[in-house]
Motif scaffolding. Structure first.
Motif, PDB file in Angstrom:
ATOM      1  N   TYR A 118       0.835  -1.297  -0.031  1.00 60.78           N
ATOM      2  CA  TYR A 118      -0.243   0.161   0.030  1.00 60.78           C
ATOM      3  C   TYR A 118       1.055   1.278  -0.135  1.00 60.78           C
ATOM      4  CZ  TYR A 118      -3.830  -2.909   1.344  1.00 60.78           C
ATOM      5  OH  TYR A 118      -4.831  -4.137   1.311  1.00 60.78           O
ATOM      6  N   ARG A 171     -10.150  -0.597  -5.204  1.00 60.33           N
ATOM      7  CA  ARG A 171     -10.812  -0.666  -3.769  1.00 60.33           C
ATOM      8  C   ARG A 171     -12.500  -0.389  -3.882  1.00 60.33           C
ATOM      9  NH1 ARG A 171      -8.679   0.114   1.210  1.00 60.33           N
ATOM     10  NH2 ARG A 171      -6.691   0.653   0.301  1.00 60.33           N
ATOM     11  N   TYR A 341     -10.237   6.620   1.281  1.00 55.71           N
ATOM     12  CA  TYR A 341      -9.206   6.083   0.213  1.00 55.71           C
ATOM     13  C   TYR A 341      -9.354   6.515  -1.102  1.00 55.71           C
ATOM     14  CZ  TYR A 341      -8.100   2.616   3.732  1.00 55.71           C
ATOM     15  OH  TYR A 341      -7.794   1.935   4.793  1.00 55.71           O
ATOM     16  N   SER A 345      -6.213   0.541  -4.417  1.00 53.66           N
ATOM     17  CA  SER A 345      -6.133  -0.267  -3.088  1.00 53.66           C
ATOM     18  C   SER A 345      -4.459  -0.504  -3.112  1.00 53.66           C
ATOM     19  CB  SER A 345      -6.810  -1.425  -3.029  1.00 53.66           C
ATOM     20  OG  SER A 345      -6.484  -2.349  -1.807  1.00 53.66           O
ATOM     21  N   ASN A 416     -10.090  -4.786  -2.883  1.00 51.02           N
ATOM     22  CA  ASN A 416     -10.106  -4.661  -1.489  1.00 51.02           C
ATOM     23  C   ASN A 416     -11.528  -4.300  -1.075  1.00 51.02           C
ATOM     24  OD1 ASN A 416     -10.304  -3.136   1.281  1.00 51.02           O
ATOM     25  ND2 ASN A 416      -8.046  -3.086   0.971  1.00 51.02           N
TER      26      ASN A 416
END
Length: 523
Positions: A118, A171, A341, A345, A416
């Motif tokens: 990440y 994500r 976010y 991801s 994710n």
């Protein structure tokens, strides 16, 4: 160009990369072992081995098989490995030591064929050192379904200087962190959920003094996890600043950051936060305190209490316990800012030292099929889930299902969160557990409220790469020492340590980020 309102993680949160002395640069690629999942039959002969990174979160439930021998490993071997004459070998990396461990493996040329992180600075460093395989041609030849699944917009996050070096995972839920509180404790005290920082402080004091959980003096009013779940609190203390300063200033220098640390210092000295947080580097003490019912208020990853079974384990250990998402941290505008976010991801990569780049892309291409995604995220019907009337799988609340499904999202590394291929079903699926559906939906809502996206520069920040480890260590040291200091010593200690931070590389990072921001604005 329009630049989004930025954010930085709390001091030290995103600065965890060890600098590489060098990276082995053996040629990548190699001949494919067989066409299997990509079309045609597999070649005969000895299978080749494809090594894949896998997080070890240190939470394997009793009676469950090792991570590397799980139901999902067997599923992938049967449905991808065997047809392609490939042996899949999963290499575990401790989640809390992910980047340092990968740096060591990369430097030695011993990293798995598929790795992920990440950390943007880690990725930029490996690119700079020539440690990653360029993926453009490989994706075009072996990853058509993968490209279609991710889409050009998401793939652009892995494009550096016109070359595709990473495969950005998707994500699903953009909410990052959600504050949660023990509702049953509030009910016992006849208190309402706190809506402001002042109300939260009063609630924490009441938890400490009245111990509504009957912990026998072990109560932890506010559970903090080393240095990585403080963002909503710290961000709420930041004062008005220009967009340029949001991009350029280190968190420690942002107006109001000192006041946030001062508030944490007050909480620490009054016994309102985890007393041994500085020693809990892997977060295991925090997890144990939470599931054993000692924590009254905390902040976790938005889906963490359900996905990692904190909530269900706590209710098993403490009958009648109940968690409630709340949003108390309030800034100068009356808002409740918190980090959210990007659609990106993790960065998935193939080290330059890998001889299995073709197999790696074929594996990810196979995984991008919704049928495969569904199986990897839900397990086996009748064993781990039942299908609801609305077409949404519902996890079974059995010990067998829990032993199979622990950390299940780590195996479907392209995503994710849960992806059903349909926006409405996807949202429902991420709150599929009927017992915790309302909690999950509320947690997502709170975690999204007044969210701020991180700033993203269109180039590597060289000073950040150079000083990342040094500044990361220093920022953690500043947090620990200032929060645990005597109140009378706080001001001078904070100022002196931040000045030192700036001298050992912080100013260079700040100046380069300011320059990059101004150049981006001109485009």
């Amino acid at each position: 160009m329009r630049i989004r309102r930025p954010l930085y993680k709390t001091a030290g949160c995103s600065l965890a990369v060890c600098l590489l002395a060098g990276i082995a640069a053996a040629c990548s690629g190699g001949e494919p072992s067989g066409q299997g999942a990509g079309g045609g039959g597999a070649k005969k002969g000895n299978p080749v081995t494809l090594k894949i990174e896998l997080f070890d979160r240190g939470n394997t439930p009793p009676g469950a098989p090792p991570l590397t021998e799980s139901h999902f490993v067997k599923y992938m071997q049967k449905n991808f490995g065997d047809p392609n004459n490939i042996k899949l070998e999963f290499v575990t990396v401790p989640r809390t030591e992910e980047v340092p461990k990968l740096n060591v493996l990369m430097s030695a040329g011993e990293a798995p064929d598929i790795i992920f992180t990440y950390s943007d600075p880690a990725v930029q460093n490996w690119i700079k050192q020539g440690g990653l395989t360029e993926l453009n041609d490989l994706l075009n030849q072996y990853g058509p379904n993968l490209k279609k699944y991710l889409g050009d917009q998401l793939l652009a996050y892995g494009n550096f200087n016109g070359k595709q070096y990473t495969i950005p995972a998707k994500r699903i839920i953009l909410a990052s962190q959600t504050p949660i509180i023990r509702k049953d404790w509030l009910d016992k005290l006849g208190m309402q959920p706190p809506k402001t920082t002042d109300e939260l402080y009063a609630t924490l004091k009441a938890f400490k003094e009245k111990d509504p959980g009957g912990t026998g003096g072990k109560v932890i009013p506010y559970g903090i996890k080393y240095n990585n779940n403080l963002d909503p609190l710290i961000r709420s203390f930041w004062q008005k600043m220009s967009e340029e300063d949001y991009y350029a200033l280190p968190d420690l220098m942002k107006p109001g950051n000192k006041d946030a640390y001062r508030f944490l210092n007050k909480l620490y000295n009054e016994g309102l936060i985890s007393p041994d947080f500085a020693l809990d580097k892997d977060g295991k003490k925090f997890q144990a305190d939470l599931v054993n019912g000692l924590v009254g208020f905390t902040v976790t990853n938005t889906n963490e209490p359900v996905y990692f079974a904190y909530y269900s384990t706590m209710q098993k250990n403490v009958p009648g316990s109940e968690l409630l998402p709340v949003d108390p941290f309030t800034n100068y505008e009356g808002k409740h800012p918190k980090a959210t976010y990007h659609p990106l991801s993790a960065h998935i990569m193939i080290p330059k030292s890998s001889q299995r780049a073709v197999e790696a892309i074929k594996f990810l291409n196979w995984m991008s099929d919704y049928k495969i995604i569904f199986d990897l995220q839900n397990g086996t019907e009748g064993v781990t889930y039942k299908m609801g009337d609305d077409g949404i799988p519902v996890f079974l609340d059995t010990d067998e299902a829990k032993r199979i499904m622990y950390n299940y999202l780590d195996y479907s590394m392209l995503i994710n969160g849960k992806d059903m291929g349909d926006p409405d079903k996807t949202l429902k699926a991420n709150a599929a557990d009927p017992k915790y559906k309302d909690f999950t939906m509320n947690s997502i809502k709170v975690g999204t409220q007044d969210g701020q996206l991180p700033p993203r520069f269109d180039r590597p920040i060289e000073a950040q790469i150079k000083y990342n480890q040094t500044l990361g260590d220093k920022s953690v040291e500043i947090l620990v020492k200032t929060v645990t200091a005597k109140p009378a010593d706080f001001d001078k200690l904070y100022d002196d340590m931040v000045n030192e931070y700036m001298k050992i590389g912080g100013k260079e990072v700040m100046d380069e980020q300011r320059k990059a921001y101004l150049e981006m604005k001109k485009k």
